[in-house]
Design a protein around this motif. Structure first.
Motif, mmCIF file in Angstrom:
data_model
loop_
_atom_site.group_PDB
_atom_site.id
_atom_site.type_symbol
_atom_site.label_atom_id
_atom_site.label_comp_id
_atom_site.label_asym_id
_atom_site.label_seq_id
_atom_site.Cartn_x
_atom_site.Cartn_y
_atom_site.Cartn_z
ATOM 1 N N LEU A 26 0.830 -1.203 0.000
ATOM 2 C CA LEU A 26 0.000 0.000 0.000
ATOM 3 C C LEU A 26 0.864 1.253 0.000
ATOM 4 N N ALA A 27 1.960 1.216 0.756
ATOM 5 C CA ALA A 27 2.862 2.371 0.775
ATOM 6 C C ALA A 27 3.447 2.619 -0.615
ATOM 7 N N GLY A 28 3.789 1.543 -1.303
ATOM 8 C CA GLY A 28 4.329 1.683 -2.650
ATOM 9 C C GLY A 28 3.317 2.256 -3.633
ATOM 10 N N GLN A 29 2.030 1.983 -3.410
ATOM 11 C CA GLN A 29 0.976 2.484 -4.292
ATOM 12 C C GLN A 29 0.483 3.862 -3.878
ATOM 13 N N GLY A 30 0.922 4.337 -2.687
ATOM 14 C CA GLY A 30 0.430 5.613 -2.182
ATOM 15 C C GLY A 30 -1.036 5.547 -1.807
ATOM 16 N N THR A 31 -1.481 4.372 -1.326
ATOM 17 C CA THR A 31 -2.886 4.137 -0.993
ATOM 18 C C THR A 31 -3.018 3.863 0.499
ATOM 19 N N THR A 32 -4.064 4.408 1.100
ATOM 20 C CA THR A 32 -4.310 4.136 2.508
ATOM 21 C C THR A 32 -5.100 2.844 2.665
ATOM 22 N N HIS A 33 -5.090 2.332 3.891
ATOM 23 C CA HIS A 33 -5.846 1.109 4.176
ATOM 24 C C HIS A 33 -7.329 1.309 3.872
ATOM 25 N N GLN A 53 -8.764 3.423 1.800
ATOM 26 C CA GLN A 53 -9.005 3.527 0.354
ATOM 27 C C GLN A 53 -8.975 2.154 -0.308
ATOM 28 N N PHE A 54 -7.995 1.338 0.070
ATOM 29 C CA PHE A 54 -7.894 0.030 -0.562
ATOM 30 C C PHE A 54 -9.074 -0.858 -0.168
ATOM 31 N N MET A 55 -9.460 -0.829 1.095
ATOM 32 C CA MET A 55 -10.605 -1.621 1.540
ATOM 33 C C MET A 55 -11.868 -1.196 0.797
ATOM 34 N N ALA A 56 -12.025 0.112 0.579
ATOM 35 C CA ALA A 56 -13.196 0.602 -0.150
ATOM 36 C C ALA A 56 -13.200 0.090 -1.585
ATOM 37 N N SER A 57 -12.010 0.059 -2.221
ATOM 38 C CA SER A 57 -11.952 -0.428 -3.605
ATOM 39 C C SER A 57 -12.263 -1.920 -3.671
ATOM 40 N N VAL A 58 -11.748 -2.700 -2.694
ATOM 41 C CA VAL A 58 -12.047 -4.140 -2.665
ATOM 42 C C VAL A 58 -13.531 -4.362 -2.429
ATOM 43 N N ARG A 59 -14.104 -3.573 -1.518
ATOM 44 C CA ARG A 59 -15.533 -3.714 -1.211
ATOM 45 C C ARG A 59 -16.382 -3.408 -2.449
ATOM 46 N N ALA A 60 -16.011 -2.340 -3.178
ATOM 47 C CA ALA A 60 -16.761 -1.977 -4.387
ATOM 48 C C ALA A 60 -16.633 -3.055 -5.454
ATOM 49 N N ASP A 61 -15.430 -3.628 -5.594
ATOM 50 C CA ASP A 61 -15.214 -4.683 -6.589
ATOM 51 C C ASP A 61 -16.024 -5.931 -6.250
ATOM 52 N N LEU A 62 -16.052 -6.291 -4.961
ATOM 53 C CA LEU A 62 -16.843 -7.455 -4.549
ATOM 54 C C LEU A 62 -18.327 -7.206 -4.774
ATOM 55 N N ALA A 63 -18.777 -5.992 -4.473
ATOM 56 C CA ALA A 63 -20.191 -5.673 -4.693
ATOM 57 C C ALA A 63 -20.538 -5.752 -6.173
ATOM 58 N N ARG A 64 -19.612 -5.253 -7.018
ATOM 59 C CA ARG A 64 -19.850 -5.304 -8.465
ATOM 60 C C ARG A 64 -19.950 -6.736 -8.969
ATOM 61 N N ARG A 65 -19.155 -7.639 -8.371
ATOM 62 C CA ARG A 65 -19.129 -9.026 -8.846
ATOM 63 C C ARG A 65 -20.189 -9.907 -8.204
#
Length: 648
Positions: free
Chosen positions: A150-157, A159-171
């Motif tokens: 996450l540090a390498g991507q410049g993403t916070t925990h 933000q990443f959890m929100a993106s995973v949650r949105a992806d799971l909801a989409r699928r």
């Protein structure tokens, strides 16, 4: 008059109109009336209102988003195709639409998930996160690896959890559709009996009829020419001038001096020199920073007792952590922290851990703002170093490659920058960067067999309105790795009718071919009707000077022309001992007449239970995918999808 206007502008109708204007201004602002919106989307999706005029959804797929996905698809295709990958062919509009369709499908599913309020539990999100391979070390989830990634991507925990949650909801919906499809044994058996069905047939390969003895008249040929005028036109052609930059042909140094290589080695030291790695576990006895001394001491004593237990012979540190640790992030994994590097944890924690020098050692309780830690060094991996002499050739090759890429990037960037300043002429920009301008011969939309016009991306640019009509210099067109070209259309020859006298021989050939095709079709239809009236195939074969071929047990993939097999399995099975008849066109002027005398369903006697179960599962999966595609097609009827191909 002014009084009448004043009276009419103070009534209830004027009040309603003024109210509507005020509400509109409040929502959209007055600027929207004077500042036209410039559309930049690759695709735009609009959903229906959920409640009357409220709850409408809108989502745009930007050009940048499309280009990122397209480059990912290009890289995957290049890896799959290897040396046979055709970069120019991949630039076709069909490839771009396929990639864009995937983005549109993803966006549609995300909009449906949002509209229907689909949510994913935290536990499921956490499980999905831990299953991602980029956060695993040796096949197991690593909190350290997660934090580093996450540090390498410049993403916070969050933000990443929100993106995973949105992806799971989409699928969620597509997964439910694909995995809940049902197939039964009866359906499978019916499918297998039909797909493995064989048919016994007899057929006649009909001769092509002869042309009439009298040749066509001039008037007939002229009439054919007039009726088929689109066949006899020259195609539109263009000629282009172009500047080509090939990274492989650029002048770059063949060697690198020693000082530069050693400096590069120092820059890449982290690649060739690895520090010792410590794999650790811990038990946390949580205690607040502002806890009273008694609470702090009680926690310390508990931690000390656990440290003593952990040091006993045969002690299971992971079991102690699962039973006693207050660290929810590592408790379930037995306190596993993975590889601990300097700077990731509290200074006191790292000082205690880095003081251990043998696997299995356990620290005394260590105080941090979180509480008291008992730390175990599970594994100590020694560091390593590859000396400069061992990697010199590797560094030199990489340096030269980077230098070639840098020069290519610099040269192409300077050329494009000059073109942006004057997009109407190519020669001045080429001269400014020291590159020659070349020119092609005239070519059509199909291009020439060799040369630049054989590349689809070049042809597409040459025949686009921006280049062909407006005569603008094109953007850089990638025709290979580190290989680009910019083009400028300098000549356009529009399509035109070819005079009759110039194509008279072609007209005669086409006219005769059409007569042969029609004659073959008429002959086949006449013989088919005679067969249906009761004449035998043997008699019909004698009439046309052919023999009947007997073909027993022909399958759907038999050794016959596909067009014939398609017709053979299209006709109805024979009934009451009477064969079924049909004809098949296997060439423009060649037909076959056939009769089906018997139909044998597929034999399922050798189908064992294990294979049956496997086939039922595959049948259900195929149905699930078909139902998902149908669902996506249905969504496109409810949602409006606008595609801007000129921006792809």
């Amino acid at each position: 008059m002014l009084q009448r206007i004043r009276d009419k502008s103070s009534g209830w109708i004027a009040f309603l109109i003024l109210g509507a204007v005020i509400i509109t201004m409040a929502f959209f602002g007055i600027d929207s009336y004077f500042s036209p919106k410039i559309e930049t989307y690759a695709a735009k999706i609009e959903g229906p209102a959920k409640y009357w005029i409220f709850g409408k959804q809108e989502r745009e797929i930007s050009q940048d988003e499309f280009r990122r996905r397209f480059e990912q698809a290009r890289q995957q295709a290049r890896e799959a195709g290897g040396e046979g990958f055709d970069s120019a062919a991949f630039e076709s509009i069909d490839s771009k639409r396929n990639v864009l369709d995937g983005l549109v499908d993803d966006a549609l599913l995300a909009m449906v998930a949002e509209r229907e309020g689909i949510t994913v539990p935290e536990q499921e999100v956490a499980e999905q996160l831990k299953a991602l391979p980029q956060f695993q070390v040796n096949g197991a989830y690593s909190p350290d690896q997660y934090r580093l990634a996450l540090a390498g991507q410049g993403t916070t925990h969050a933000q990443f959890m929100a993106s995973v949650r949105a992806d799971l909801a989409r699928r969620t919906l597509p997964n439910q559709i694909a995995t809940t499809a049902i197939a039964g044994n009866s359906e499978l058996e019916a499918f297998l009996r039909l797909s493995q069905q064989t048919r016994t047939l007899r057929l006649i390969d009909l001769p092509t009829p002869s042309l009439p003895a009298e040749p066509p008249t001039e008037a007939e040929l002229q009439a054919w020419y007039d009726a088929n005028a689109s066949r006899y036109r020259t195609e539109e052609q263009v000629a282009i001038e172009y500047v080509e930059i090939d990274g492989a042909a650029l002048d770059v140094p063949a060697t690198v001096d020693e000082a530069t290589l050693r400096a590069r080695y120092d820059e890449l030291r982290a690649r060739y020199v690895t520090e010792p790695q410590r794999v650790a576990s811990h038990i946390l006895i949580a205690v607040p920073v502002d806890a009273d001394p008694a609470a702090v001491e009680a926690a310390r004593e508990r931690a000390a007792a656990l440290a003593a237990q952990a040091r006993e012979p045969g002690a299971d540190f992971a079991a102690l952590a699962r039973e006693n640790s207050d660290d929810l992030g590592s408790k379930a994994e037995g306190g596993d922290l993975g590889v601990v590097e300097a700077g990731l944890f509290d200074a006191a924690f790292e000082q205690a851990l880095f003081a251990l020098d043998a696997a299995g050692q356990v620290t005394d309780p260590v105080r941090t703002p979180d509480g008291w830690h008992v730390i175990q060094l599970r594994e100590l991996v020694p560091g390593s170093e590859r000396p400069f002499e061992d990697v010199r050739a590797e560094i030199e090759q990489e340096f030269l490659q980077n230098e070639a890429e840098r020069r290519f990037s610099d040269l192409s960037g300077r050329l494009v920058e000059r073109i942006y300043k004057d997009p109407t002429a190519l020669a001045p920009s080429a001269e400014a960067v020291g590159l020659p301008v070349q020119r092609t011969a005239l070519f059509g939309r199909g291009g020439l067999p060799q040369g630049l016009s054989a590349i689809e991306a070049v042809r597409a640019a040459a025949f686009s309105d921006a280049q062909k009509v407006e005569r603008q210099v094109s953007d850089a067109i990638e025709i290979g790795p580190s290989h680009v070209v910019v083009i400028h259309v300098v000549d356009v020859v529009p399509e035109a009718a070819i005079p009759f006298d110039e194509v008279k021989d072609r007209v005669l050939s086409d006219f005769n071919a059409d007569r042969l095709a029609k004659g073959s079709q008429a002959q086949a239809e006449a013989l088919l009707e005679r067969a249906r009236q009761g004449e035998t195939l043997d008699a019909l074969a004698t009439d046309v000077g052919r023999t009947v071929a007997d073909m027993p047990d022909v399958g759907r993939r038999g050794p016959l022309p596909p067009a014939l097999l398609s017709e053979v399995f299209r006709v109805a099975p024979p009934e009451a001992g009477k064969p079924s008849f049909g004809i098949a066109k296997v060439a423009n002027d060649r037909h076959m007449l056939f009769e089906v005398t018997a139909v044998t369903p597929g034999d399922l006697a050798d189908l064992d239970d294990a294979t049956r179960g496997l086939l039922v599962d595959q049948f259900a999966q195929a149905r699930g995918q078909a139902e998902l595609l149908e669902y996506l097609r249905a969504l496109r009827k409810v949602y409006t999808v606008k595609v801007s191909e000129e921006r792809l």
